[in-house]
Structure formats: C-alpha cells, structure tokens
Design a protein around this motif. Sequence first.
Motif, PDB file in Angstrom:
ATOM      1  N   TYR A 140       0.836  -1.196   0.000  1.00 15.81           N
ATOM      2  CA  TYR A 140       0.000   0.000   0.000  1.00 15.81           C
ATOM      3  C   TYR A 140       0.874   1.249   0.000  1.00 15.81           C
ATOM      4  CZ  TYR A 140       1.241   0.330   4.948  1.00 15.81           C
ATOM      5  OH  TYR A 140       1.950   0.436   6.124  1.00 15.81           O
ATOM      6  N   THR A 141       0.293   2.327  -0.488  1.00 19.42           N
ATOM      7  CA  THR A 141       0.840   3.660  -0.307  1.00 19.42           C
ATOM      8  C   THR A 141      -0.326   4.557   0.072  1.00 19.42           C
ATOM      9  OG1 THR A 141       2.504   3.283  -2.030  1.00 19.42           O
ATOM     10  CG2 THR A 141       2.143   5.559  -1.330  1.00 19.42           C
ATOM     11  N   ILE A 142      -0.173   5.284   1.168  1.00 21.86           N
ATOM     12  CA  ILE A 142      -1.239   6.163   1.654  1.00 21.86           C
ATOM     13  C   ILE A 142      -0.793   7.610   1.504  1.00 21.86           C
ATOM     14  CG2 ILE A 142      -2.534   6.898   3.690  1.00 21.86           C
ATOM     15  CD1 ILE A 142      -2.374   3.932   4.634  1.00 21.86           C
ATOM     16  N   PHE A 143      -1.592   8.371   0.763  1.00 24.87           N
ATOM     17  CA  PHE A 143      -1.328   9.800   0.600  1.00 24.87           C
ATOM     18  C   PHE A 143      -2.183  10.573   1.607  1.00 24.87           C
ATOM     19  CE2 PHE A 143      -0.871   8.072  -3.811  1.00 24.87           C
ATOM     20  CZ  PHE A 143       0.493   8.277  -3.947  1.00 24.87           C
ATOM     21  N   ARG A 144      -1.539  11.184   2.577  1.00 23.32           N
ATOM     22  CA  ARG A 144      -2.277  11.982   3.562  1.00 23.32           C
ATOM     23  C   ARG A 144      -2.402  13.407   3.024  1.00 23.32           C
ATOM     24  NH1 ARG A 144      -1.807   9.806   9.469  1.00 23.32           N
ATOM     25  NH2 ARG A 144      -2.112  12.004   9.973  1.00 23.32           N
ATOM     26  N   ASN A 145      -3.395  13.587   2.143  1.00 22.49           N
ATOM     27  CA  ASN A 145      -3.569  14.859   1.452  1.00 22.49           C
ATOM     28  C   ASN A 145      -4.130  15.933   2.367  1.00 22.49           C
ATOM     29  OD1 ASN A 145      -2.732  13.607  -0.898  1.00 22.49           O
ATOM     30  ND2 ASN A 145      -4.773  13.421  -1.773  1.00 22.49           N
ATOM     31  N   ASN A 146      -3.504  17.108   2.337  1.00 25.06           N
ATOM     32  CA  ASN A 146      -4.036  18.250   3.078  1.00 25.06           C
ATOM     33  C   ASN A 146      -5.178  18.874   2.279  1.00 25.06           C
ATOM     34  OD1 ASN A 146      -4.220  20.571   4.896  1.00 25.06           O
ATOM     35  ND2 ASN A 146      -2.127  20.045   5.503  1.00 25.06           N
ATOM     36  N   LEU A 147      -5.791  19.911   2.833  1.00 28.63           N
ATOM     37  CA  LEU A 147      -6.861  20.602   2.130  1.00 28.63           C
ATOM     38  C   LEU A 147      -6.324  21.195   0.831  1.00 28.63           C
ATOM     39  CD1 LEU A 147      -8.641  22.536   5.041  1.00 28.63           C
ATOM     40  CD2 LEU A 147      -9.141  20.259   4.131  1.00 28.63           C
ATOM     41  N   TYR A 148      -7.157  21.164  -0.193  1.00 27.68           N
ATOM     42  CA  TYR A 148      -6.759  21.733  -1.479  1.00 27.68           C
ATOM     43  C   TYR A 148      -6.741  23.259  -1.413  1.00 27.68           C
ATOM     44  CZ  TYR A 148      -8.154  17.182  -3.515  1.00 27.68           C
ATOM     45  OH  TYR A 148      -8.292  15.845  -3.834  1.00 27.68           O
ATOM     46  N   LEU A 149      -5.806  23.873  -2.108  1.00 25.59           N
ATOM     47  CA  LEU A 149      -5.857  25.314  -2.324  1.00 25.59           C
ATOM     48  C   LEU A 149      -7.194  25.700  -2.953  1.00 25.59           C
ATOM     49  CD1 LEU A 149      -2.242  25.917  -3.665  1.00 25.59           C
ATOM     50  CD2 LEU A 149      -3.247  27.156  -1.728  1.00 25.59           C
ATOM     51  N   GLY A 150      -7.721  24.826  -3.771  1.00 27.14           N
ATOM     52  CA  GLY A 150      -8.965  25.099  -4.476  1.00 27.14           C
ATOM     53  C   GLY A 150     -10.206  25.210  -3.608  1.00 27.14           C
ATOM     54  N   VAL A 151     -10.116  24.865  -2.323  1.00 27.53           N
ATOM     55  CA  VAL A 151     -11.291  25.035  -1.453  1.00 27.53           C
ATOM     56  C   VAL A 151     -11.327  26.417  -0.825  1.00 27.53           C
ATOM     57  CG1 VAL A 151     -11.384  22.563  -0.928  1.00 27.53           C
ATOM     58  CG2 VAL A 151     -10.232  24.115   0.674  1.00 27.53           C
ATOM     59  N   ILE A 152     -10.265  27.194  -0.975  1.00 28.32           N
ATOM     60  CA  ILE A 152     -10.237  28.524  -0.365  1.00 28.32           C
ATOM     61  C   ILE A 152     -11.423  29.383  -0.807  1.00 28.32           C
ATOM     62  CG2 ILE A 152      -8.951  30.709  -0.283  1.00 28.32           C
ATOM     63  CD1 ILE A 152      -6.374  29.051  -0.142  1.00 28.32           C
ATOM     64  N   PRO A 153     -11.758  29.448  -2.112  1.00 31.57           N
ATOM     65  CA  PRO A 153     -12.924  30.256  -2.498  1.00 31.57           C
ATOM     66  C   PRO A 153     -14.216  29.839  -1.790  1.00 31.57           C
ATOM     67  CG  PRO A 153     -11.602  29.774  -4.422  1.00 31.57           C
ATOM     68  CD  PRO A 153     -11.038  28.939  -3.298  1.00 31.57           C
ATOM     69  N   MET A 154     -14.370  28.564  -1.503  1.00 33.37           N
ATOM     70  CA  MET A 154     -15.553  28.106  -0.774  1.00 33.37           C
ATOM     71  C   MET A 154     -15.554  28.652   0.652  1.00 33.37           C
ATOM     72  SD  MET A 154     -16.813  24.204   0.058  1.00 33.37           S
ATOM     73  CE  MET A 154     -15.480  23.856   1.232  1.00 33.37           C
ATOM     74  N   PHE A 155     -14.385  28.696   1.276  1.00 35.14           N
ATOM     75  CA  PHE A 155     -14.298  29.188   2.652  1.00 35.14           C
ATOM     76  C   PHE A 155     -14.459  30.707   2.739  1.00 35.14           C
ATOM     77  CE2 PHE A 155     -11.358  25.384   3.801  1.00 35.14           C
ATOM     78  CZ  PHE A 155     -12.469  24.586   4.052  1.00 35.14           C
ATOM     79  N   VAL A 156     -13.904  31.422   1.784  1.00 42.72           N
ATOM     80  CA  VAL A 156     -13.902  32.889   1.883  1.00 42.72           C
ATOM     81  C   VAL A 156     -15.131  33.523   1.240  1.00 42.72           C
ATOM     82  CG1 VAL A 156     -11.395  32.937   1.977  1.00 42.72           C
ATOM     83  CG2 VAL A 156     -12.528  33.286  -0.220  1.00 42.72           C
ATOM     84  N   GLY A 157     -15.856  32.774   0.415  1.00 43.63           N
ATOM     85  CA  GLY A 157     -17.097  33.281  -0.162  1.00 43.63           C
ATOM     86  C   GLY A 157     -16.914  34.026  -1.471  1.00 43.63           C
ATOM     87  N   GLU A 158     -18.003  34.117  -2.220  1.00 43.79           N
ATOM     88  CA  GLU A 158     -17.956  34.716  -3.548  1.00 43.79           C
ATOM     89  C   GLU A 158     -17.720  36.227  -3.505  1.00 43.79           C
ATOM     90  OE1 GLU A 158     -21.540  33.686  -5.558  1.00 43.79           O
ATOM     91  OE2 GLU A 158     -21.064  31.536  -5.674  1.00 43.79           O
ATOM     92  N   GLN A 159     -18.071  36.864  -2.389  1.00 41.45           N
ATOM     93  CA  GLN A 159     -17.963  38.320  -2.297  1.00 41.45           C
ATOM     94  C   GLN A 159     -16.712  38.765  -1.559  1.00 41.45           C
ATOM     95  OE1 GLN A 159     -20.273  39.996  -4.018  1.00 41.45           O
ATOM     96  NE2 GLN A 159     -21.145  37.984  -4.490  1.00 41.45           N
ATOM     97  N   VAL A 160     -15.711  37.906  -1.492  1.00 41.03           N
ATOM     98  CA  VAL A 160     -14.529  38.186  -0.677  1.00 41.03           C
ATOM     99  C   VAL A 160     -13.847  39.490  -1.062  1.00 41.03           C
ATOM    100  CG1 VAL A 160     -13.058  36.749  -2.170  1.00 41.03           C
ATOM    101  CG2 VAL A 160     -12.347  37.244   0.180  1.00 41.03           C
ATOM    102  N   LEU A 161     -13.805  39.825  -2.344  1.00 38.18           N
ATOM    103  CA  LEU A 161     -13.099  41.031  -2.766  1.00 38.18           C
ATOM    104  C   LEU A 161     -13.868  42.303  -2.438  1.00 38.18           C
ATOM    105  CD1 LEU A 161     -11.625  39.913  -6.209  1.00 38.18           C
ATOM    106  CD2 LEU A 161     -10.658  39.680  -3.919  1.00 38.18           C
ATOM    107  N   ASP A 162     -15.166  42.160  -2.137  1.00 34.62           N
ATOM    108  CA  ASP A 162     -15.979  43.319  -1.768  1.00 34.62           C
ATOM    109  C   ASP A 162     -16.215  43.411  -0.266  1.00 34.62           C
ATOM    110  OD1 ASP A 162     -16.357  44.135  -4.462  1.00 34.62           O
ATOM    111  OD2 ASP A 162     -17.868  42.570  -4.701  1.00 34.62           O
TER     112      ASP A 162
END
Length: 293
Positions: free
Chosen positions: A139-161
């Motif tokens: 076996y090989t187990i990849f202990r993947n951290n959170l994706y950079l790509g989830v940041i927009p979900m956390f910060v919201g669509e209106q983050v720049l405003d």
Amino acid sequence: MSKIVITGASGHFGKATIDFLVKKGVKASQITGLVRDKSKAKDLTAQGVSIKVGDYDNYDSLLDAFRGAEKVLLISGTDLANRSPQHKNVINAAKEAGVTHVLYTSFERKNESADSSMAFLGQAHIETDKALKSSGLNYTIFRNNLYLGVIPMFVGEQVLDSGIFFPAGEGKVAFADRDNLAEAAANVLLGAGHENKEYAMNNVENYTFQTIADELAELTGKDIAYVSPSSEAYSDTLTKTGIPEEFIRMLVSFAEAIKQGEFEVEKSDLELLLGRRPTDLKSYLAKAYASDK
C-alpha cells in the motif's frame, strides 16, 4: 509497464493523474479508468484509456476492472455515509483480482478521535488506512491536506468586496494544489520503493486566513479584511442568507478544525515526490482571482 487502474477516473483528481501518467510516458492502453458514467469519460476514451463502468458498491464491477492490473489508485469516494464499506470493497476486490499494490488518497489529520470536528469526514479515511495496512497488499497512503482550491468556498464569492468572514481564528493550513497532488501520485505509480509508505502531502508552508486576506489585498489593490467570528455568529449570518444548514455545519466543522491546528503541519513529502517546490498560496490566488484585478 505494469497495468494501472485509476478509480474515480472521470473526476478532477483521476483525470489529472491519468494526464500526468501519459505525459510521463505511460501508454494510454496500459491505463484503465473506472467510472460510473461512461458519457463523462469521452476524453479519456479519445486518449486511448480503457474504460470500465462500475462503482464502489458493485463488487463484481470492481473485480472486472482490476483483473490483470498490478496497481490500483483508490481515489476516496464522495458518499460520506457509505464510503468506508465501499473502500473495503475496493481493497477486497483488488486482493481477489491479484493486484499487488493499492494507493489511496487519504487525508491529513492529528485528532483521530470520534469527537474530532473532522470525524464526519475522517472516520472513513482512518478505517480505510487500517484496512489497507492489514490487507496483506502493498500500500501507499497519501495523507492529502486541504486543497488550495477550497479557499474560495471558505472565503465566499464576495470576498473582494466584503472581506473574509470565517471562524478559523489564527489557525494555519498547509493548503496543497490538487494538480500537484495528482502529479505526485502519478510519480509514485511510476516509481519504485513506495510500498507500505505513508506520505505527508502538504505544502511546504502553512497559511492563516489573515495571510490569505493580505495576499488578496496585494493582488487586487483592495482592502481585504479578515474577521473571525464565533461559530454561532457565523452560523446565524449564513442562515439568514439562506444557505442550507447542512452546508453551514460542514463549513463550521472545517473552520473549527483549522482553528484547532488540524491541518498545520511541519512535515511535507510533496516537494520530494514532485521534484520541485509545490504551488504556493500567492501563485494560486493570482491564478484564481486574475480576472478580478
């Protein structure tokens, strides 16, 4: 070249891994992609990848897909309620089919107890890791951290405003780029000496949400504030905007885990497996928010 099976092959991680394998010299005909819906795998078929239709609940379909294969990349399922037994189906079918090496996309964590804020997500990963280790398979187990790509979900669509409103406190995360993780998985599939290893698939830096706000401000020239409310205030605010309760609970759980340091790490194997430094936060944000400058 050994025959490789990629499960979840029509998803982002699966497709990316296959693309990297082909770019690195694997003949598409040596790769099998397991998909639930063949219509979503037309691009893979066009590449010459062999497609098998099946799913983690259908043991016979797994056996059929795995026969003749040496390595299987098990990409974790999305059915949170059932994925532990589903993953065990994959492991058992791989063993019965004569597969010698199963690689698995697990997740980074510190707290494995049932009262962890990540228990809803992590329990199946923990059980799958244990099942793999006791299976007798390499076996090989990849202990993947959170994706950079989830940041927009956390910060919201209106983050720049409106800035970042998220109850993560000063917690840090070694966010990793999903394509980096897929390329590293491809490298391991092609390499030697990875049997019975667990890899810390984290970025080489840890980032706070204040750092994310600062980087966005520098990128866009706007004032981007970071506010970390209480979980209750956060839930109330999102509830009033009509966001589903289940989604709010998930966001609160992630925020609490981040605040508690679940995804802050000191070790990273990602740079070693990639052969270069992973994509950093600044580069990701520049690409994700390029049109918003």
